[in-house]
Design a protein around this motif. Structure first.
Motif, PDB file in Angstrom:
ATOM      1  N   ASP A 186       0.878  -1.447   0.166  1.00 55.66           N
ATOM      2  CA  ASP A 186       0.302   0.157  -0.050  1.00 55.66           C
ATOM      3  C   ASP A 186       0.784   1.413   0.116  1.00 55.66           C
ATOM      4  O   ASP A 186       0.035   2.315  -0.531  1.00 55.66           O
ATOM      5  N   ASN A 189       0.519   3.606  -2.623  1.00 60.84           N
ATOM      6  CA  ASN A 189      -1.040   5.636  -2.141  1.00 60.84           C
ATOM      7  C   ASN A 189      -0.155   6.021  -1.431  1.00 60.84           C
ATOM      8  O   ASN A 189      -1.705   7.440  -1.347  1.00 60.84           O
ATOM      9  N   ASN A 210       3.266   7.058   5.809  1.00 62.68           N
ATOM     10  CA  ASN A 210       1.703   7.081   5.660  1.00 62.68           C
ATOM     11  C   ASN A 210       1.489   8.488   6.163  1.00 62.68           C
ATOM     12  O   ASN A 210       1.975   9.346   6.936  1.00 62.68           O
TER      13      ASN A 210
END
Length: 313
Positions: A186, A189, A210
């Motif tokens: 992930d 993203n 993140n």
């Protein structure tokens, strides 16, 4: 009179403790010199003066280095320094990795992270000047080997992309490092918070963060970084076309840093992981590979062990 006697008693007690401490000194192993870096005299002079006391088996202890409790700190510097980089065991470093080790060392000096400040304060001769840095940079530039031409790198990137399209790189199970960290796809993203390049091996890197990391940057709360912060540093071949435009090429590796003060207390609150090549092969032969990571990041302990300086809008 009573106060004066109490003061003398305290001084006497402290003197006794100080003398007793001199009998409790850490052991600094005397190890042989199996090889040494081959470099011009002016480069070796800088390395010997600024690095060898902690990063070689040719440590020279001054009289004040051997006084406890200071000697305990000196011993720790030497132990951790040799573990990260030992110029007296240069032959134990794989030839392709030597330029990288030098690159990391010089960049830590440029960042002011090395030599360690408490060491440099006492050992003023270890200070690395701007002139020293120019000499070291010039030496690194001269030792960098030519990398594959743009055509070869472009072909490698195209082949890798085709493999992904064909499904050859897919895996039903995400790989996991020996310290239990699973590959996190992930990251693609997440938001990019910084970039860097490695002229020694022709790669460029983007550091993604993140949501927790991005919020910490926005709020200016990055020392320490909050628990839940995750960084993903992704490395690719660096491609440059005839017009001088630089783009990413084939994927090389990805590294993670995960902040969890309790879970990773033994490594100063950070979990480390690295996955190499498109096959995402976990780095490390044993779970103790994290000691290598901590050793590398130790010079920036005052920045919560993070080298990355977020780019500002």
């Amino acid at each position: 009179m009573k106060k004066r006697k109490t003061f003398r008693d305290i001084l006497a007690a402290l003197l006794v403790i100080f003398i007793a401490l001199q009998f409790v000194r850490p052991s600094i192993p005397q190890q042989p010199v199996t090889s040494d870096i081959q470099a011009p005299p002016e480069v070796k002079a800088i390395l010997r003066r600024a690095c060898y006391d902690c990063h070689s088996n040719e440590t020279k202890l001054r009289w004040f280095d051997q006084i406890s409790p200071a000697s305990w700190r000196v011993a720790e510097h030497i132990k951790s320094g040799r573990a990260v980089l030992n110029f007296s065991e240069w032959d134990k470093i794989a030839a392709p990795d030597r330029a990288g080790k030098l690159w990391e060392s010089v960049n830590q000096a440029i960042a002011g992270a090395m030599p360690l400040k408490d060491y440099e304060t006492i050992h003023r001769e270890a200070h690395i000047t701007e002139k020293d840095l120019i000499i070291l940079k010039d030496y690194l530039n001269a030792t960098v080997k030519d990398h594959p031409g743009d055509t070869a790198k472009q072909n490698a990137a195209k082949q890798q992309y085709q493999n992904w399209i064909d499904g050859k790189m897919n895996s039903a199970q995400l790989p996991k490092t020996l310290n239990g960290i699973t590959y996190m796809p992930d990251y693609k993203n997440w938001q990019a918070i910084s970039t860097t390049d490695r002229f020694d091996n022709g790669t460029m890197r983007v550091i993604f963060g993140n949501d927790i990391a991005v919020k910490a940057v926005h709020d200016g709360k990055i020392n320490p970084w909050p628990d839940g912060t995750i960084f993903a540093k992704v490395a690719w071949d660096q491609l440059e076309n005839k017009d001088g435009n630089v783009t990413t090429g084939a994927f090389k590796q990805i590294e993670y840093m995960i902040k969890d003060s309790r879970k990773y207390a033994d490594t100063h609150g950070w979990g480390f992981a690295r996955f190499k090549t498109p096959q995402l092969i976990p780095y490390g032969k044993t779970a103790t590979f994290t000691s290598e990571c901590v050793g590398c990041h130790k010079p920036v302990a005052d920045r919560d062990f993070v080298f990355t300086s977020p780019l500002k809008n």
